[in-house]
Write a protein that holds these residues in place. Structure first.
Motif, PDB file in Angstrom:
ATOM      1  N   LEU A  57      -7.005   9.638  -2.959  1.00 48.60           N
ATOM      2  CA  LEU A  57      -5.800  10.142  -2.276  1.00 48.60           C
ATOM      3  C   LEU A  57      -4.428   9.724  -2.942  1.00 48.60           C
ATOM      4  O   LEU A  57      -3.291   9.463  -2.516  1.00 48.60           O
ATOM      5  N   ALA A  58      -4.578   9.505  -4.459  1.00 51.98           N
ATOM      6  CA  ALA A  58      -3.568   8.786  -5.330  1.00 51.98           C
ATOM      7  C   ALA A  58      -2.615  10.470  -5.817  1.00 51.98           C
ATOM      8  O   ALA A  58      -3.248  11.292  -5.644  1.00 51.98           O
ATOM      9  N   GLN A  59      -1.718  10.150  -6.683  1.00 50.52           N
ATOM     10  CA  GLN A  59      -1.163  11.247  -7.071  1.00 50.52           C
ATOM     11  C   GLN A  59      -1.889  12.127  -7.754  1.00 50.52           C
ATOM     12  O   GLN A  59      -1.552  13.520  -7.574  1.00 50.52           O
ATOM     13  N   LEU A 101       1.629  -2.610   9.309  1.00 55.36           N
ATOM     14  CA  LEU A 101       1.248  -1.260   9.319  1.00 55.36           C
ATOM     15  C   LEU A 101       2.324  -0.380   9.478  1.00 55.36           C
ATOM     16  O   LEU A 101       2.710  -0.189  10.943  1.00 55.36           O
ATOM     17  N   ASN A 102       2.975   0.314   8.613  1.00 52.10           N
ATOM     18  CA  ASN A 102       4.319   0.947   9.072  1.00 52.10           C
ATOM     19  C   ASN A 102       3.879   2.465   9.268  1.00 52.10           C
ATOM     20  O   ASN A 102       3.318   3.076   8.059  1.00 52.10           O
ATOM     21  N   VAL A 103       3.984   3.090  10.263  1.00 50.94           N
ATOM     22  CA  VAL A 103       3.845   4.581  10.250  1.00 50.94           C
ATOM     23  C   VAL A 103       2.335   4.873   9.936  1.00 50.94           C
ATOM     24  O   VAL A 103       1.837   5.781   9.262  1.00 50.94           O
ATOM     25  N   PRO A 104       1.327   3.942  10.752  1.00 46.66           N
ATOM     26  CA  PRO A 104      -0.243   4.168  10.265  1.00 46.66           C
ATOM     27  C   PRO A 104      -0.758   5.217  11.238  1.00 46.66           C
ATOM     28  O   PRO A 104      -0.357   5.420  12.110  1.00 46.66           O
ATOM     29  N   GLY A 112       0.822  -1.053  -0.032  1.00 46.61           N
ATOM     30  CA  GLY A 112       0.009   0.120  -0.053  1.00 46.61           C
ATOM     31  C   GLY A 112       0.995   1.213  -0.044  1.00 46.61           C
ATOM     32  O   GLY A 112       1.847   1.454   0.999  1.00 46.61           O
ATOM     33  N   HIS A 113       0.907   2.099  -1.020  1.00 38.05           N
ATOM     34  CA  HIS A 113       1.507   3.197  -1.095  1.00 38.05           C
ATOM     35  C   HIS A 113       1.266   4.384  -0.122  1.00 38.05           C
ATOM     36  O   HIS A 113       0.096   4.450   0.396  1.00 38.05           O
ATOM     37  N   GLY A 114       2.080   5.452  -0.425  1.00 39.02           N
ATOM     38  CA  GLY A 114       1.841   6.757   0.608  1.00 39.02           C
ATOM     39  C   GLY A 114       0.725   7.650   0.000  1.00 39.02           C
ATOM     40  O   GLY A 114       0.314   7.449  -0.995  1.00 39.02           O
ATOM     41  N   LEU A 115       0.729   8.520   0.658  1.00 40.00           N
ATOM     42  CA  LEU A 115      -0.093   9.732   0.469  1.00 40.00           C
ATOM     43  C   LEU A 115       0.205  10.466  -0.823  1.00 40.00           C
ATOM     44  O   LEU A 115       1.411  10.977  -0.900  1.00 40.00           O
ATOM     45  N   PHE A 116      -0.876  10.674  -1.540  1.00 40.96           N
ATOM     46  CA  PHE A 116      -0.597  11.269  -3.126  1.00 40.96           C
ATOM     47  C   PHE A 116       0.616  10.445  -3.869  1.00 40.96           C
ATOM     48  O   PHE A 116       1.407  11.261  -4.620  1.00 40.96           O
ATOM     49  N   GLY A 176      -0.766   4.100   2.990  1.00 39.31           N
ATOM     50  CA  GLY A 176      -0.933   2.785   2.867  1.00 39.31           C
ATOM     51  C   GLY A 176      -1.283   2.044   4.346  1.00 39.31           C
ATOM     52  O   GLY A 176      -2.107   1.156   4.195  1.00 39.31           O
ATOM     53  N   GLY A 177      -0.579   2.517   5.441  1.00 41.95           N
ATOM     54  CA  GLY A 177      -0.792   2.153   6.629  1.00 41.95           C
ATOM     55  C   GLY A 177      -2.199   2.446   7.144  1.00 41.95           C
ATOM     56  O   GLY A 177      -2.899   1.679   7.808  1.00 41.95           O
ATOM     57  N   ILE A 178      -2.332   3.870   6.802  1.00 35.52           N
ATOM     58  CA  ILE A 178      -3.749   4.143   7.258  1.00 35.52           C
ATOM     59  C   ILE A 178      -4.956   3.262   6.670  1.00 35.52           C
ATOM     60  O   ILE A 178      -5.734   2.755   7.123  1.00 35.52           O
ATOM     61  N   GLN A 179      -4.816   2.986   5.199  1.00 38.36           N
ATOM     62  CA  GLN A 179      -5.740   2.317   4.585  1.00 38.36           C
ATOM     63  C   GLN A 179      -5.655   0.865   4.711  1.00 38.36           C
ATOM     64  O   GLN A 179      -6.527   0.157   4.730  1.00 38.36           O
ATOM     65  N   GLY A 180      -4.402   0.469   5.319  1.00 40.17           N
ATOM     66  CA  GLY A 180      -4.159  -0.879   5.609  1.00 40.17           C
ATOM     67  C   GLY A 180      -5.107  -1.550   6.724  1.00 40.17           C
ATOM     68  O   GLY A 180      -5.410  -2.676   6.552  1.00 40.17           O
TER      69      GLY A 180
END
Length: 339
Positions: free
Chosen positions: A71-73, A161-164, A36-40, A142-146
Motif C-alpha cells: 500500500l505504498a506510493q 495510533l493517529n486516525v487508525p 508509519g506513513h499513510g496510504l500510498f 500507518g495507524g492501521i498497520q500500527g
C-alpha cells in the motif's frame, strides 16, 4: 516439509533516518520514533515533510521508517491496473503487506543493534541515540498497520495510533481514499451487490495483517516473546478517510478506555486521565459530514489530516512518549476546535 517458512531469495527495502536539529545541542541521547506513513505514501516523502521535520524538532527525537509495501506510493498503479480488474490477484497486495511487517520489525532490530552505532549517527563524537527509548507513531494507514506492528513487536512497548482503524472490508467502501479506486472497480464489477460480496470475501486475505486480528494481543494476552504494550489512539471526529466506525471497532478490540469523550462509544468505558492506555477524540468540525451509509464520502473534508497539527495533540504525544509517560488531558474541556 516441516511447515516452517523457507527463504527463496534476498531483496532490498528502503529506510529513512531523520535527525532533528536539536541533536546538535542535546545534552544526552535522543529518543527514537518509528514512523508509519499513510496510504500510498512512502517513508521518504512523509519524513521529508515540513510537518514531520517540525514534529521531530518539537519532540527532539530521531525518526526512522520504511515503506508499507503493498500500500505504498509505487503500489497504486499495480492495484488500479492489475488487482481491481481481477480481484483474484489481490494476494499481490496482501502478501506484500505481510512482507512490509517483516521489513518494519527487521528495521527496528537493525537500528537498535547496528545502525545507532554507525559513525554517521554521531554528533561531536557522541552517539545521537543509544536506543534506550524507542516508540511508535503513525498516521492513517500507518495507524492501521500500527496496530499489527505493535502486536508483533518485541522491541517497542509504547505506541500512538493517529486516525487508525481496522477491518478493511468495512473501511474500504466508507473511505474517500477508495473513491478513485472505485471507478476502476465499477468498470469491471458494475453490480453493487457483486462488489459487496467480493470486498467481503477479500477480508480473509486482509486478516493476515489487519489489526483486528491482533488487537486483543496488544495490551492483554500478548503473543509469544512480545511484551504487553501501552497504546494511545487519537480519533478525528467525522473522518472522511478512516471512518470513525472502524476506529471504534479497533478501540473495543484493544480493550482500552476512552477519556474526555465528546461522543460516547458503545462498549468503551470512559475514565479520567491520566491513564496508561486510552482512546481520545478530536473534533475540528469538518464539513461535509461523511454519509452514514456504506458509500465513500464524495469529498475529503480535511478532518483526517487536521488533528495532527493541533498543539494540544502534540502536547499529548510529549506526555506519552516517556518511559513513565501516560495519556493526559491537554485540552481545556473537550478537544473541539474551530467553528
Amino acid at each position: 516439509a516441516d511447515g516452517n517458512p523457507a527463504g527463496r531469495a534476498t531483496g532490498t527495502a528502503p529506510f529513512v533516518i531523520h535527525v532533528p536539529q536539536c541533536a546538535l545541542t542535546a545534552t544526552g541521547p535522543l529518543p527514537v520514533i518509528v514512523f508509519g506513513h499513510g496510504l500510498f505514501g512512502t517513508a521518504q516523502s512523509e519524513l521529508s515533510s515540513d510537518y514531520q521535520k517540525q514534529l521531530g524538532q518539537t519532540l527532539c527525537m530521531v525518526q526512522i521508517g520504511t515503506d508499507w509495501i503493498g500500500l505504498a506510493q509505487y503500489d497504486f498503479t499495480t492495484v488500479a491496473s492489475n488487482v481491481l480488474d481481477d480481484l483474484n490477484q489481490f494476494p499481490i497486495v496482501s502478501d506484500r503487506l505481510q512482507q512490509a511487517h517483516v521489513n518494519a520489525q527487521v528495521l527496528v532490530r537493525l537500528f537498535l543493534t547496528q545502525m545507532k552505532n554507525d559513525p554517521m549517527m554521531q554528533v561531536n563524537g557522541h552517539p545521537i541515540t543509544d536506543g534506550s527509548q524507542i516508540y511508535y507513531y503513525c498516521i492513517s494507514d500507518g495507524g492501521i498497520q500500527g496496530g499489527t506492528f505493535m502486536g508483533l513487536s518485541e522491541d517497542i512497548t509504547r505506541g500512538v495510533l493517529n486516525v487508525p482503524g481496522c477491518t478493511w472490508n468495512l473501511m474500504m467502501m466508507r473511505s474517500h481514499d477508495f473513491a478513485s479506486l472505485k471507478t476502476f472497480l465499477d468498470s469491471v464489477y458494475p453490480d453493487l451487490l457483486d462488489q459487496q460480496i467480493l470486498i467481503a470475501a477479500l477480508q480473509s486475505y486482509w486478516d493476515y495483517t489487519d489489526p483486528a486480528s491482533f488487537a486483543s494481543h496488544i495490551i492483554g494476552d500478548p503473543l509469544p516473546s512480545t511484551p504487553p504494550k501501552r497504546i494511545l489512539v487519537q480519533e478525528s471526529i467525522n473522518d472522511a478517510e478512516v471512518p470513525n466506525l472502524a476506529t471504534r471497532i479497533l478501540v473495543r478490540g484493544l480493550g482500552i478506555p476512552g477519556t474526555n469523550l465528546e461522543q460516547p462509544v458503545y462498549g468503551v468505558d470512559e475514565q479520567a486521565a491520566p491513564l496508561d492506555s486510552a482512546y481520545t477524540q478530536w473534533d475540528v468540525h469538518p464539513m461535509p459530514v461523511p454519509p452514514d451509509v456504506n458509500l465513500p464520502p464524495p469529498m475529503d473534508n480535511g478532518a483526517h489530516g487536521a488533528i495532527r497539527e493541533l498543539p494540544a495533540l502534540v502536547q499529548q504525544l510529549q506526555a506519552f512518549f516517556k518511559p513513565d509517560g501516560q495519556v493526559v488531558q491537554t485540552c481545556n474541556g473537550l478537544c473541539t476546535f474551530g467553528p
